[in-house]
Design a protein around this motif. Sequence first.
Motif, PDB file in Angstrom:
ATOM      1  N   HIS A 289      34.995  51.452  22.002  1.00 39.70           N
ATOM      2  CA  HIS A 289      34.273  51.033  23.328  1.00 39.70           C
ATOM      3  C   HIS A 289      32.823  50.272  23.075  1.00 39.70           C
ATOM      4  O   HIS A 289      32.432  50.449  23.442  1.00 39.70           O
ATOM      5  N   HIS A 290      33.096  50.399  21.720  1.00 41.11           N
ATOM      6  CA  HIS A 290      31.941  49.778  21.731  1.00 41.11           C
ATOM      7  C   HIS A 290      31.519  48.417  21.573  1.00 41.11           C
ATOM      8  O   HIS A 290      29.925  47.903  21.073  1.00 41.11           O
ATOM      9  N   SER A 291      32.493  47.904  21.727  1.00 40.93           N
ATOM     10  CA  SER A 291      32.159  46.215  21.603  1.00 40.93           C
ATOM     11  C   SER A 291      31.550  45.533  23.221  1.00 40.93           C
ATOM     12  O   SER A 291      31.848  46.873  24.109  1.00 40.93           O
ATOM     13  N   GLU A 292      30.894  44.746  22.703  1.00 42.58           N
ATOM     14  CA  GLU A 292      30.363  44.174  24.462  1.00 42.58           C
ATOM     15  C   GLU A 292      31.279  44.603  25.405  1.00 42.58           C
ATOM     16  O   GLU A 292      30.919  44.104  26.351  1.00 42.58           O
ATOM     17  N   PHE A 293      32.461  43.730  24.716  1.00 43.15           N
ATOM     18  CA  PHE A 293      33.818  43.813  25.985  1.00 43.15           C
ATOM     19  C   PHE A 293      34.557  44.701  26.329  1.00 43.15           C
ATOM     20  O   PHE A 293      35.441  45.191  27.386  1.00 43.15           O
ATOM     21  N   GLY A 294      33.840  46.246  25.889  1.00 43.12           N
ATOM     22  CA  GLY A 294      34.989  47.290  25.703  1.00 43.12           C
ATOM     23  C   GLY A 294      34.821  47.521  27.250  1.00 43.12           C
ATOM     24  O   GLY A 294      35.948  48.566  27.166  1.00 43.12           O
ATOM     25  N   ARG A 295      34.283  47.781  28.660  1.00 45.81           N
ATOM     26  CA  ARG A 295      34.348  47.866  29.857  1.00 45.81           C
ATOM     27  C   ARG A 295      35.456  46.935  30.545  1.00 45.81           C
ATOM     28  O   ARG A 295      35.380  47.191  31.709  1.00 45.81           O
ATOM     29  N   TRP A 296      35.595  45.794  30.015  1.00 41.80           N
ATOM     30  CA  TRP A 296      35.969  44.654  30.416  1.00 41.80           C
ATOM     31  C   TRP A 296      37.177  45.051  31.499  1.00 41.80           C
ATOM     32  O   TRP A 296      37.665  44.797  32.812  1.00 41.80           O
ATOM     33  N   GLN A 297      38.115  45.563  30.593  1.00 45.60           N
ATOM     34  CA  GLN A 297      39.528  45.843  31.060  1.00 45.60           C
ATOM     35  C   GLN A 297      39.877  46.677  32.381  1.00 45.60           C
ATOM     36  O   GLN A 297      40.845  46.585  33.126  1.00 45.60           O
ATOM     37  N   GLN A 298      38.944  47.896  31.700  1.00 44.76           N
ATOM     38  CA  GLN A 298      38.772  49.001  32.669  1.00 44.76           C
ATOM     39  C   GLN A 298      38.193  48.441  34.190  1.00 44.76           C
ATOM     40  O   GLN A 298      38.865  48.422  35.610  1.00 44.76           O
ATOM     41  N   VAL A 299      37.170  47.197  34.119  1.00 44.48           N
ATOM     42  CA  VAL A 299      37.004  46.480  35.565  1.00 44.48           C
ATOM     43  C   VAL A 299      37.799  46.197  36.201  1.00 44.48           C
ATOM     44  O   VAL A 299      37.947  45.980  37.086  1.00 44.48           O
ATOM     45  N   TYR A 300      38.218  44.846  35.097  1.00 42.69           N
ATOM     46  CA  TYR A 300      39.273  44.164  35.960  1.00 42.69           C
ATOM     47  C   TYR A 300      40.121  45.078  36.344  1.00 42.69           C
ATOM     48  O   TYR A 300      40.834  45.004  36.904  1.00 42.69           O
TER      49      TYR A 300
ATOM     50  N   ARG B  69      41.872  44.664  40.466  1.00 43.72           N
ATOM     51  CA  ARG B  69      43.191  44.634  40.744  1.00 43.72           C
ATOM     52  C   ARG B  69      43.789  44.925  41.565  1.00 43.72           C
ATOM     53  O   ARG B  69      44.359  45.464  42.467  1.00 43.72           O
ATOM     54  N   ALA B  70      43.067  46.923  41.228  1.00 47.37           N
ATOM     55  CA  ALA B  70      44.090  47.444  42.075  1.00 47.37           C
ATOM     56  C   ALA B  70      43.731  47.677  42.945  1.00 47.37           C
ATOM     57  O   ALA B  70      43.926  47.635  44.392  1.00 47.37           O
ATOM     58  N   GLN B  71      42.153  47.223  43.683  1.00 47.73           N
ATOM     59  CA  GLN B  71      41.704  47.272  44.916  1.00 47.73           C
ATOM     60  C   GLN B  71      42.152  46.277  45.719  1.00 47.73           C
ATOM     61  O   GLN B  71      42.258  45.719  46.852  1.00 47.73           O
ATOM     62  N   ASN B  72      42.249  44.827  44.915  1.00 47.88           N
ATOM     63  CA  ASN B  72      42.519  43.019  45.595  1.00 47.88           C
ATOM     64  C   ASN B  72      44.455  42.566  44.793  1.00 47.88           C
ATOM     65  O   ASN B  72      44.177  41.812  43.775  1.00 47.88           O
ATOM     66  N   PRO B  73      45.383  43.572  44.999  1.00 51.08           N
ATOM     67  CA  PRO B  73      46.610  42.989  44.609  1.00 51.08           C
ATOM     68  C   PRO B  73      46.492  42.023  44.550  1.00 51.08           C
ATOM     69  O   PRO B  73      48.141  40.846  44.459  1.00 51.08           O
ATOM     70  N   GLU B  74      46.075  41.010  45.952  1.00 52.37           N
ATOM     71  CA  GLU B  74      46.528  39.787  46.481  1.00 52.37           C
ATOM     72  C   GLU B  74      45.677  38.813  45.890  1.00 52.37           C
ATOM     73  O   GLU B  74      46.099  37.271  46.497  1.00 52.37           O
ATOM     74  N   SER B  75      44.570  39.333  45.069  1.00 56.35           N
ATOM     75  CA  SER B  75      43.644  37.921  44.503  1.00 56.35           C
ATOM     76  C   SER B  75      44.224  37.002  44.188  1.00 56.35           C
ATOM     77  O   SER B  75      44.766  37.290  43.454  1.00 56.35           O
ATOM     78  N   PRO B  76      43.643  35.981  44.142  1.00 55.41           N
ATOM     79  CA  PRO B  76      44.023  34.654  42.650  1.00 55.41           C
ATOM     80  C   PRO B  76      44.108  34.759  41.781  1.00 55.41           C
ATOM     81  O   PRO B  76      44.182  34.564  40.918  1.00 55.41           O
ATOM     82  N   GLN B  77      42.887  35.200  41.152  1.00 52.36           N
ATOM     83  CA  GLN B  77      41.734  35.365  40.092  1.00 52.36           C
ATOM     84  C   GLN B  77      40.614  36.537  40.428  1.00 52.36           C
ATOM     85  O   GLN B  77      40.385  36.183  41.650  1.00 52.36           O
ATOM     86  N   ILE B  78      40.563  37.187  39.133  1.00 55.33           N
ATOM     87  CA  ILE B  78      39.537  37.621  38.983  1.00 55.33           C
ATOM     88  C   ILE B  78      38.566  37.481  37.947  1.00 55.33           C
ATOM     89  O   ILE B  78      39.199  36.970  36.878  1.00 55.33           O
ATOM     90  N   THR B  79      37.366  37.306  37.952  1.00 58.45           N
ATOM     91  CA  THR B  79      36.684  37.064  36.425  1.00 58.45           C
ATOM     92  C   THR B  79      35.517  38.122  36.274  1.00 58.45           C
ATOM     93  O   THR B  79      34.974  38.959  37.181  1.00 58.45           O
ATOM     94  N   VAL B  80      35.697  38.865  35.012  1.00 57.97           N
ATOM     95  CA  VAL B  80      34.750  39.520  34.491  1.00 57.97           C
ATOM     96  C   VAL B  80      34.048  39.147  33.306  1.00 57.97           C
ATOM     97  O   VAL B  80      34.269  37.876  32.609  1.00 57.97           O
ATOM     98  N   GLY B  81      32.432  39.441  33.862  1.00 54.74           N
ATOM     99  CA  GLY B  81      31.254  38.995  32.999  1.00 54.74           C
ATOM    100  C   GLY B  81      30.695  40.488  32.397  1.00 54.74           C
ATOM    101  O   GLY B  81      31.019  41.310  32.411  1.00 54.74           O
ATOM    102  N   ALA B  82      29.874  39.811  31.921  1.00 55.39           N
ATOM    103  CA  ALA B  82      28.471  41.248  31.131  1.00 55.39           C
ATOM    104  C   ALA B  82      28.080  41.688  32.347  1.00 55.39           C
ATOM    105  O   ALA B  82      27.575  40.870  33.318  1.00 55.39           O
TER     106      ALA B  82
END
Length: 410
Positions: free
Chosen positions: A283-294, A298-311
């Motif tokens: 998890h040292h990568s700057e992207f390390g937590r993006w998957q967790q956030v996504y 996604r679990a909270q918004n299963p019907e959303s057509p798209q989700i964007t995760v950034g810094a």
Amino acid sequence: MKIFRKLHLWLSVPFGIIITLICFSGAMLIFEPEITRSVKSDVYYVSSSEGQPLPMDELMETVKATLPDSVAIKGVTVFSDKERTYQVNLSKPRRASLFIDQYSGQITGKYERIGFFSTMFKLHRWLLDSANPHGEGVKVGKLLVGISTLIFVIALITGVIIWLPRARKNFRRSISISFRDGWRGFWKGLHVAGGMYALIFVLAMSLTGLTWSFNWYRSAFYAVCGVEYTPRNLEGSGNEKSSENRHGKEGRERGDRGRHGHDNNRRDHRGENGERRGGGRRHHSEFGRWQQVYNELRAQNPESPQITVGAETASVSLGVTGNGRAADKYEFNRRSGEISSVSKYADSEGADKLRGWIYAVHTGSWGGLLTRILWFLSALLGASLPLTGYYIWIKHLGKKKHHKPIATQN
């Protein structure tokens, strides 16, 4: 009534061709996304969706390794359609992005407008003006588009005023398009009746389109809607940009240390693929937590057509009929992945909501496929109005010239 006829004619004649070009190019852009994805399916769709997607940080590191030092990853957009590739948004140039197959880890291509649509867009916005449309100073093409659109609105309104007396006398004939009187009758019917059929739609396109042409009009438009105009934060600005400035360099340095082995303590505990010996992911990568956030969003918004995760930021598209740009905004801790705050679209400023609605109405996307089809057909009708108007005018001049010697003898 005579003054409205002259106003309708003499405003339309010099700007008619430009109006036709604006309407036609606008119609061509309505279904650009679907056509582009169809033509470039190998870029926008995965080769196989079997199995589980690779971890997001691994995918981002793959993309990052291909980028020059001056370009950073701003975020990644994941679509609800599992067949769609991940869209990786880049810091520059403007609106740049790459697509990566989340199952194979292969970069499929970059966002690049098809040449035809690129030409149509430049024609629609700037009449192919070669000057930088985002730079300083007056852009002739953009100015002509704005003036022509304003003239078009006046021509539509005066056209209705001219049409009303005819409609009172014979309403059915005033809205009919037929070959009963030959080609001349057909073109006249297409101009008069066709203009009435497309009136509301092309007026909606024109009145919303003018908000991109003139600052004074944009402020007035927002005021009429009861909203105070505030300049929007450009994509990549605000929290996302500031966090990139604060942490982008640090993240790259950490990534470099991980790749080149400068951090000996970390290296001692990893295998050749950068994985912990215990099997846990790094998890040292700057992207390390993006998957967790996504995963959480996604679990909270299963019907959303798209989700964007950034810094440190994320957005969840609501996907409701109407404003396609409506989205809830989130902030999260880049170290722990914990979501720290949420800004609901329902609570956003009126200017932000209206801005999305202006775009939705202008493009016809507010009602889904049906309204887009209506907008497409109406834009084509709008493009035909100046041409049929020229035809009627030229025929009228020829008829007038033909009868002139008789009038002189009398």
